[in-house]
Write a protein that holds these residues in place. Sequence first.
Motif, PDB file in Angstrom:
ATOM      1  N   SER A  72       0.856  -0.996  -0.054  1.00 16.23           N
ATOM      2  CA  SER A  72       0.074  -0.171   0.201  1.00 16.23           C
ATOM      3  C   SER A  72       0.869   1.190  -0.203  1.00 16.23           C
ATOM      4  N   ARG A 107     -11.656   1.404  -9.220  1.00 12.34           N
ATOM      5  CA  ARG A 107     -12.169   2.302  -8.322  1.00 12.34           C
ATOM      6  C   ARG A 107     -12.044   3.579  -8.948  1.00 12.34           C
ATOM      7  N   ARG A 108     -10.854   4.011  -9.521  1.00 10.79           N
ATOM      8  CA  ARG A 108     -10.799   5.247 -10.125  1.00 10.79           C
ATOM      9  C   ARG A 108     -10.575   5.346 -11.922  1.00 10.79           C
ATOM     10  N   THR A 114      -1.691   4.002  -1.334  1.00  9.19           N
ATOM     11  CA  THR A 114      -3.033   3.860  -0.989  1.00  9.19           C
ATOM     12  C   THR A 114      -2.991   3.672   0.644  1.00  9.19           C
ATOM     13  N   ASP A 115      -1.889   3.784   1.359  1.00 10.39           N
ATOM     14  CA  ASP A 115      -1.652   3.665   2.612  1.00 10.39           C
ATOM     15  C   ASP A 115      -2.918   4.336   3.650  1.00 10.39           C
ATOM     16  N   GLY A 116      -2.933   5.610   3.276  1.00  9.63           N
ATOM     17  CA  GLY A 116      -3.802   6.345   4.054  1.00  9.63           C
ATOM     18  C   GLY A 116      -5.445   5.921   3.814  1.00  9.63           C
ATOM     19  N   GLN A 117      -5.695   5.160   3.050  1.00  9.00           N
ATOM     20  CA  GLN A 117      -7.273   4.830   2.700  1.00  9.00           C
ATOM     21  C   GLN A 117      -7.387   3.459   3.179  1.00  9.00           C
ATOM     22  N   GLN A 118      -6.616   2.792   3.646  1.00  8.12           N
ATOM     23  CA  GLN A 118      -6.827   1.519   4.193  1.00  8.12           C
ATOM     24  C   GLN A 118      -6.292   1.337   5.617  1.00  8.12           C
ATOM     25  N   ASN A 165      -7.288  -0.219  -7.888  1.00  7.10           N
ATOM     26  CA  ASN A 165      -7.168   1.293  -8.199  1.00  7.10           C
ATOM     27  C   ASN A 165      -7.642   1.566  -9.528  1.00  7.10           C
TER      28      ASN A 165
END
Length: 83
Positions: A18, A78-79, A23-27, A75
């Motif tokens: 992550s 999702r995006r 994406t570390d801050g999202q999970q 990702n």
Amino acid sequence: MNLIIWLIIGGVIGWLASIVMRTDGQQGIFLNIVVGIVGSYIGGFLFGPMLGTAGGAGPYISAFLGAVILLAIVNLIRRGSVR
């Protein structure tokens, strides 16, 4: 005891993947563990024959690569783009 070690290693691998995929801050820790464990299955299937599965760093590298691939797919869905 093996289950606890398996969860810790899965969490660390998911956390490192992550960070690489930003994406570390999202999970949280639970999703890091899930990403690490599912990524290890993906990596073992894709990279296991090349990197080996009988010890050494091969299984950890394949698990990390599988987790990165899993996060890239998430990702993309999702995006619409891979970071």
